[in-house]
Design an enzyme around this catalytic site. Structure first.
Site, PDB file in Angstrom:
ATOM      1  N   CYS A   1      -4.874  -2.928   2.931  1.00 51.93           N
ATOM      2  CA  CYS A   1      -4.603  -2.807   4.356  1.00 51.93           C
ATOM      3  C   CYS A   1      -5.780  -3.090   5.278  1.00 51.93           C
ATOM      4  O   CYS A   1      -6.130  -4.238   5.482  1.00 51.93           O
ATOM      5  CB  CYS A   1      -3.991  -1.435   4.640  1.00 51.93           C
ATOM      6  SG  CYS A   1      -3.022  -1.496   6.151  1.00 51.93           S
TER       7      CYS A   1
ATOM      8  N   ASN B   1      -6.894   6.231  -1.782  1.00 54.63           N
ATOM      9  CA  ASN B   1      -5.803   5.289  -1.476  1.00 54.63           C
ATOM     10  C   ASN B   1      -6.036   4.129  -2.437  1.00 54.63           C
ATOM     11  O   ASN B   1      -6.989   3.364  -2.249  1.00 54.63           O
ATOM     12  CB  ASN B   1      -5.901   4.851  -0.007  1.00 54.63           C
ATOM     13  CG  ASN B   1      -4.729   3.999   0.423  1.00 54.63           C
ATOM     14  OD1 ASN B   1      -4.045   3.410  -0.419  1.00 54.63           O
ATOM     15  ND2 ASN B   1      -4.491   3.920   1.726  1.00 54.63           N
TER      16      ASN B   1
ATOM     17  N   GLU C   1       0.846  -1.194   0.000  1.00 62.83           N
ATOM     18  CA  GLU C   1       0.000   0.000   0.000  1.00 62.83           C
ATOM     19  C   GLU C   1       0.883   1.247   0.000  1.00 62.83           C
ATOM     20  O   GLU C   1       1.957   1.254   0.640  1.00 62.83           O
ATOM     21  CB  GLU C   1      -0.846  -0.007   1.283  1.00 62.83           C
ATOM     22  CG  GLU C   1      -1.603   1.264   1.584  1.00 62.83           C
ATOM     23  CD  GLU C   1      -2.192   1.285   3.001  1.00 62.83           C
ATOM     24  OE1 GLU C   1      -1.572   0.710   3.920  1.00 62.83           O
ATOM     25  OE2 GLU C   1      -3.270   1.891   3.159  1.00 62.83           O
TER      26      GLU C   1
ATOM     27  N   LYS D   1      -9.363   2.123  -1.861  1.00 62.88           N
ATOM     28  CA  LYS D   1      -9.570   1.610  -0.504  1.00 62.88           C
ATOM     29  C   LYS D   1     -10.898   2.068   0.089  1.00 62.88           C
ATOM     30  O   LYS D   1     -11.227   3.261   0.086  1.00 62.88           O
ATOM     31  CB  LYS D   1      -8.429   2.092   0.400  1.00 62.88           C
ATOM     32  CG  LYS D   1      -8.419   1.499   1.808  1.00 62.88           C
ATOM     33  CD  LYS D   1      -7.168   1.924   2.543  1.00 62.88           C
ATOM     34  CE  LYS D   1      -7.068   1.316   3.918  1.00 62.88           C
ATOM     35  NZ  LYS D   1      -5.783   1.732   4.590  1.00 62.88           N
TER      36      LYS D   1
ATOM     37  N   GLU E   1      -5.979   8.718   7.759  1.00 60.67           N
ATOM     38  CA  GLU E   1      -6.500   8.278   6.457  1.00 60.67           C
ATOM     39  C   GLU E   1      -7.892   8.830   6.205  1.00 60.67           C
ATOM     40  O   GLU E   1      -8.240   9.121   5.065  1.00 60.67           O
ATOM     41  CB  GLU E   1      -6.502   6.753   6.382  1.00 60.67           C
ATOM     42  CG  GLU E   1      -5.097   6.162   6.326  1.00 60.67           C
ATOM     43  CD  GLU E   1      -5.105   4.726   5.875  1.00 60.67           C
ATOM     44  OE1 GLU E   1      -4.635   3.867   6.640  1.00 60.67           O
ATOM     45  OE2 GLU E   1      -5.586   4.434   4.772  1.00 60.67           O
TER      46      GLU E   1
ATOM     47  N   ASN F   1       0.325  -1.048   5.460  1.00 58.56           N
ATOM     48  CA  ASN F   1       1.219  -0.293   6.335  1.00 58.56           C
ATOM     49  C   ASN F   1       0.596  -0.385   7.716  1.00 58.56           C
ATOM     50  O   ASN F   1      -0.387   0.331   7.993  1.00 58.56           O
ATOM     51  CB  ASN F   1       1.285   1.186   5.946  1.00 58.56           C
ATOM     52  CG  ASN F   1       2.044   1.454   4.664  1.00 58.56           C
ATOM     53  OD1 ASN F   1       3.141   1.970   4.696  1.00 58.56           O
ATOM     54  ND2 ASN F   1       1.450   1.134   3.521  1.00 58.56           N
TER      55      ASN F   1
HETATM   56  N1  ING Z   1      -3.215   0.375   8.725  1.00 55.80           N
HETATM   57  C1  ING Z   1      -3.659  -0.397   9.813  1.00 55.80           C
HETATM   58  C2  ING Z   1      -4.326  -1.713   9.413  1.00 55.80           C
HETATM   59  O1  ING Z   1      -5.540  -1.855   9.336  1.00 55.80           O
HETATM   60  C3  ING Z   1      -4.565  -0.438  12.030  1.00 55.80           C
HETATM   61  C4  ING Z   1      -4.531   0.374  10.759  1.00 55.80           C
HETATM   62  C5  ING Z   1      -3.397  -0.593  12.785  1.00 55.80           C
HETATM   63  C6  ING Z   1      -5.726  -1.045  12.406  1.00 55.80           C
HETATM   64  C7  ING Z   1      -3.420  -1.390  13.940  1.00 55.80           C
HETATM   65  C8  ING Z   1      -5.771  -1.848  13.567  1.00 55.80           C
HETATM   66  C9  ING Z   1      -4.625  -2.012  14.330  1.00 55.80           C
HETATM   67  O2  ING Z   1      -3.564  -2.649   9.244  1.00 55.80           O
HETATM   68  C10 ING Z   1      -3.834   0.767   7.587  1.00 55.80           C
HETATM   69  N2  ING Z   1      -3.106   1.527   6.744  1.00 55.80           N
HETATM   70  O3  ING Z   1      -4.977   0.446   7.326  1.00 55.80           O
END
Ligand code: ING
Length: 304
Positions: free
Chosen positions: A172, A110, A47, A127, A146, A197
Site C-alpha cells: 500500500c 502488516n 493488503e 510493511k 496503522e 486499501n
Molecule cells: N492506505 C493509503 C495509501 O497509501 C493514504 C493511505 C490514503 C495515503 C490516501 C495517501 C492518500 O494508499 C494505506 N493502507 O496505506
C-alpha cells in the site's frame, strides 16, 4: 527466449466487519478457480485481505485489535486457501495482519507472503511505510491508525527467487515511495507484488481526493519503469463499512504501461501474461545501474 508468468490480480470488493474469515476465503477461492481457468500461474490478493480494513476505527482494548490478526499462517481459516491453491497448482501472494512472538515480545505487523505452487511460504514482507496516525483523532470522519496497530516492518525489501524469476513485495503506502522500488531494483527484481486499501477521501488533505486514482497509477507506473520491473497492484475496493475505497487494480509492464486494469470496485480478477524478460531492454540501456548510477551523490536519501 521469454519467461512468461501469467498473473491474476485478484481485486476484492468490500469486506464487511461481520464477514468471517471463512466467508472471505471462499471469495478468494473463487478467484483461484477463475485464475486457473484463465491459465494463471500466480494470484495476488490485496493488503489485509482477510478482514475489513480495521485501522479505520479506534479500538482501546488490545484483545479487540488482536482479533483482526493471524497468529499462525496457514491457520484453520486460511488452510483451505493454501490447500486449494496447491490443488490447482497456483502460487499466490496474500496480505494479512501478522501477530507473532519474537525475541520474547508480541509483535504486530502488516504483512504479505509469497506462497509457491507447492504451497510453501517462500517469501515474507512486513510493511515499512505506515501511513496515518497513532492516536485517536475524533475530528476525522474515519481513522487511519496503522501507526497505532502495526510496528514498522523489520525485514527490509527482500527479493525472492520463485516461478523462474525474481519477485519482491511491498504494501500500500510503500508504493508511493521511490526508495521502495529502487531497493528491490538494486536486487534485480523482475516483478513487484503489492496490495492496497486506499480510501477515496484523505481527511488531512481533502484537496488530494480528486487525485487518488491518478496518484495510484502514477506511482506504480513510475516504480515499474524506473526499475525495469513489472508491478502488480491489487485493491481492496468499494464502499467498505461506509468508507469508499479506490479500485484501479492493475498490471504494469517494465515499460511503465498498464497492460490490464479492473473496471469495477468489486471482486474482479485482472489477468495478463507477463514476460519477465521484458525488463532486460531497460536494464541493458537507460537503467543499466552499473554504468549510469552515481551513488556518491545520493547520500542525502539515506540520512535521517
Ligand atoms: N492506505 C493509503 C495509501 O497509501 C493514504 C493511505 C490514503 C495515503 C490516501 C495517501 C492518500 O494508499 C494505506 N493502507 O496505506
Amino acid at each position: 527466449m521469454s519467461r512468461i508468468v501469467t498473473v491474476g490480480a485478484a481485486q476484492l470488493g468490500p469486506i464487511a466487519l461481520a464477514e468471517s474469515r471463512a466467508q472471505v476465503v471462499e471469495r478468494m477461492i473463487a478467484h483461484l478457480r477463475t485464475a486457473k481457468a484463465r491459465g494463471c500461474d500466480l494470484v495476488v490478493f490485496p493488503e489485509l485481505a482477510l478482514t475489513t480494513f480495521f485501522p479505520r476505527w479506534f479500538m482501546a482494548e488490545q484483545e479487540k485489535i488482536d482479533a483482526f490478526f493471524e497468529r499462525e499462517m496457514p491457520g484453520p481459516d486460511t488452510r483451505p486457501l493454501f490447500d486449494e491453491a496447491k490443488r490447482l497448482g497456483l502460487a499466490f501472494c496474500l496480505g494479512y495482519a501478522e501477530l507473532t512472538e519474537e525475541a520474547g515480545r508480541t509483535r504486530h505487523f502488516n504483512t504479505a507472503i509469497l506462497v509457491d505452487k507447492q504451497g510453501e511460504i517462500v517469501g515474507k514482507y512486513r510493511k515499512i511505510h505506515l501511513p496515518g496516525h497513532a492516536e485517536h483523532e475524533p475530528w476525522r470522519a474515519f481513522q487511519h491508525l496503522e501507526k497505532r496497530y502495526f510496528e514498522t516492518g523489520n525485514l527490509g525489501f527482500p527479493v525472492f527467487e520463485a516461478l523462474g524469476g525474481r519477485f519482491g513485495m511491498c504494501i500500500c503506502n510503500d508504493r508511493r515511495w521511490p526508495e521502495t522500488y529502487r531497493v528491490m531494483g538494486l536486487q534485480n527484481v523482475e516483478m513487484v507484488l503489492l496490495g492496497y486499501n486506499t480510501p477515496v477521501h484523505n481527511p488531512p488533505a481533502p484537496e488530494h481526493d480528486r487525485l487518488g486514482w491518478h496518484h495510484n497509477q502514477l506511482v506504480m507506473q513510475a516504480g515499474a519503469y524506473q526499475n525495469a520491473t513489472w508491478v502488480v497492484g491489487v485493491a481492496k475496493a468499494g464502499n467498505e463499512e461506509g468508507v469508499p475505497m479506490i479500485g484501479g487494480t492493475q498490471i504494469i509492464a517494465p515499460t511503465g504501461e498498464t497492460v490490464a486494469i479492473a473496471v469495477t470496485d468489486q471482486d474482479e480478477l485482472v489477468t495478463a501474461a507477463c514476460d519477465l524478460d521484458l525488463g532486460l531492454t531497460f536494464k541493458r540501456s537507460v537503467f543499466d545501474f552499473a554504468r549510469h548510477r552515481e551513488p556518491q551523490h545520493y547520500g542525502l536519501i539515506v540520512e535521517t
